[in-house]
Design a protein around this motif. Sequence first.
Motif, mmCIF file in Angstrom:
data_model
loop_
_atom_site.group_PDB
_atom_site.id
_atom_site.type_symbol
_atom_site.label_atom_id
_atom_site.label_comp_id
_atom_site.label_asym_id
_atom_site.label_seq_id
_atom_site.Cartn_x
_atom_site.Cartn_y
_atom_site.Cartn_z
ATOM 1 N N PRO A 48 0.815 -1.230 0.000
ATOM 2 C CA PRO A 48 0.000 0.000 0.000
ATOM 3 C C PRO A 48 0.839 1.267 0.000
ATOM 4 N N GLN A 49 2.053 1.202 0.523
ATOM 5 C CA GLN A 49 2.925 2.378 0.546
ATOM 6 C C GLN A 49 3.615 2.561 -0.817
ATOM 7 N N LEU A 50 4.027 1.465 -1.438
ATOM 8 C CA LEU A 50 4.602 1.563 -2.780
ATOM 9 C C LEU A 50 3.580 2.156 -3.747
ATOM 10 N N ALA A 51 2.329 1.724 -3.612
ATOM 11 C CA ALA A 51 1.289 2.215 -4.509
ATOM 12 C C ALA A 51 0.831 3.629 -4.150
ATOM 13 N N GLY A 52 0.801 3.944 -2.860
ATOM 14 C CA GLY A 52 0.176 5.185 -2.425
ATOM 15 C C GLY A 52 1.091 6.376 -2.295
ATOM 16 N N LEU A 53 2.418 6.148 -2.300
ATOM 17 C CA LEU A 53 3.335 7.262 -2.056
ATOM 18 C C LEU A 53 4.286 7.527 -3.228
ATOM 19 N N ALA A 54 4.204 6.701 -4.275
ATOM 20 C CA ALA A 54 5.126 6.843 -5.397
ATOM 21 C C ALA A 54 4.883 8.090 -6.220
ATOM 22 N N ASP A 55 3.726 8.742 -6.039
ATOM 23 C CA ASP A 55 3.461 9.968 -6.780
ATOM 24 C C ASP A 55 4.341 11.118 -6.320
ATOM 25 N N PRO A 258 -4.021 1.688 5.945
ATOM 26 C CA PRO A 258 -3.001 2.214 5.028
ATOM 27 C C PRO A 258 -3.196 3.669 4.633
ATOM 28 N N GLU A 259 -4.448 4.107 4.499
ATOM 29 C CA GLU A 259 -4.665 5.499 4.074
ATOM 30 C C GLU A 259 -4.165 6.464 5.139
ATOM 31 N N ARG A 260 -4.500 6.218 6.395
ATOM 32 C CA ARG A 260 -4.027 7.089 7.473
ATOM 33 C C ARG A 260 -2.516 6.990 7.615
ATOM 34 N N PHE A 261 -1.983 5.789 7.502
ATOM 35 C CA PHE A 261 -0.533 5.595 7.597
ATOM 36 C C PHE A 261 0.169 6.412 6.520
ATOM 37 N N ASN A 262 -0.287 6.282 5.281
ATOM 38 C CA ASN A 262 0.349 7.000 4.175
ATOM 39 C C ASN A 262 0.229 8.511 4.337
ATOM 40 N N ARG A 263 -0.924 8.961 4.814
ATOM 41 C CA ARG A 263 -1.106 10.400 4.990
ATOM 42 C C ARG A 263 -0.120 10.963 6.011
ATOM 43 N N ALA A 264 0.070 10.234 7.111
ATOM 44 C CA ALA A 264 0.997 10.693 8.138
ATOM 45 C C ALA A 264 2.427 10.721 7.612
ATOM 46 N N VAL A 265 2.811 9.689 6.863
ATOM 47 C CA VAL A 265 4.160 9.650 6.296
ATOM 48 C C VAL A 265 4.354 10.791 5.305
ATOM 49 N N ARG A 266 3.384 10.997 4.446
ATOM 50 C CA ARG A 266 3.489 12.044 3.428
ATOM 51 C C ARG A 266 3.654 13.425 4.082
ATOM 52 N N GLU A 267 2.812 13.724 5.054
ATOM 53 C CA GLU A 267 2.865 15.038 5.686
ATOM 54 C C GLU A 267 4.188 15.243 6.443
ATOM 55 N N PHE A 268 4.656 14.198 7.093
ATOM 56 C CA PHE A 268 5.920 14.306 7.835
ATOM 57 C C PHE A 268 7.086 14.518 6.879
ATOM 58 N N CYS A 269 7.161 13.719 5.818
ATOM 59 C CA CYS A 269 8.282 13.849 4.873
ATOM 60 C C CYS A 269 8.253 15.189 4.151
ATOM 61 N N ARG A 270 7.062 15.674 3.828
ATOM 62 C CA ARG A 270 6.959 16.999 3.220
ATOM 63 C C ARG A 270 7.517 18.067 4.157
ATOM 64 N N ALA A 271 7.182 17.945 5.425
ATOM 65 C CA ALA A 271 7.601 18.948 6.413
ATOM 66 C C ALA A 271 9.103 18.948 6.633
ATOM 67 N N HIS A 272 9.762 17.832 6.291
ATOM 68 C CA HIS A 272 11.201 17.718 6.545
ATOM 69 C C HIS A 272 11.964 17.389 5.265
#
Length: 273
Positions: A48-55, A258-272
């Motif tokens: 779910p992370q490979l599919a949801g965060l590759a964009d 997976p959706e909540r997990f991916n959202r948290a990862v995305r927002e954190f990585c964007r912030a840093h």
Amino acid sequence: MATVRVGEVEVGRVQVGGGVQIAYARVGHGPPLVLVHGAGLDGRMWQPQLAGLADEFTVVAWDEPGAGRSSDLPAGFGLVDFAHCLGAVIEALRLGPAHVSGLSWGGTVALELYRHRPELVRTLILADTYAGWKGSLPPEEVAARAEGAKRMLAVPREKFDPTLPGLFAGDPPAAFVPLLGTMAHDVRPETMGAQLLMMAEADQRDLLPAITVPTLLLWGEFDARSPLSVAHAFQDAIAHTELVVLPGAGHVSNLETPERFNRAVREFCRAHA
């Protein structure tokens, strides 16, 4: 280093010291996000992370030595060797410094990578993990888990069951039941036994106050294997932390929500970034 493409996913192998071959899946473009799987699993747990965060990210999920498509564990392989192999993959793929995310045992490996190769780590994302069992759990719980691991190794291969109790808050998510079954079928008992016994001996509490990179703690609300008290101990020990609790999730929170997990990862990585 050899690679092939399966659709949008690059599937490759990296040769590291001692003749160890490590397989990985890589997809997307952008800041590197390296995913480190748990014990008894392999890189497929991160679908779910490979599919949801590759964009937005270059997402890489390895099969650690002794798992998935990677070669068997060499004799005497220890936690530090897993960390050095992870570092070698990040270097070979020219990914560092990377956002490094590990779940359960994978978080312990990510911490050990930071101990030895901090220059390869942009941020840490620690999900439902431990500073080793010895570093995070009561002694009686560590002893019980170590004894369970020994019993697991003592049974014949045809009776070997890699399923650990308390992985999910409820039933395994239906969408991933076939995947979980396939990964369980492919588990190598020697690898899983070695991982669990390493976890029983590992105590990384000394490392936590030395972590200077931003750190995201991602925890399932109902994680029975690494309870929220462990997350709070990480939060107290590491200077720059953010804790996100995932409602309704258990230990394998990346599959359960997976959706909540991916959202948290995305927002954190964007912030840093």
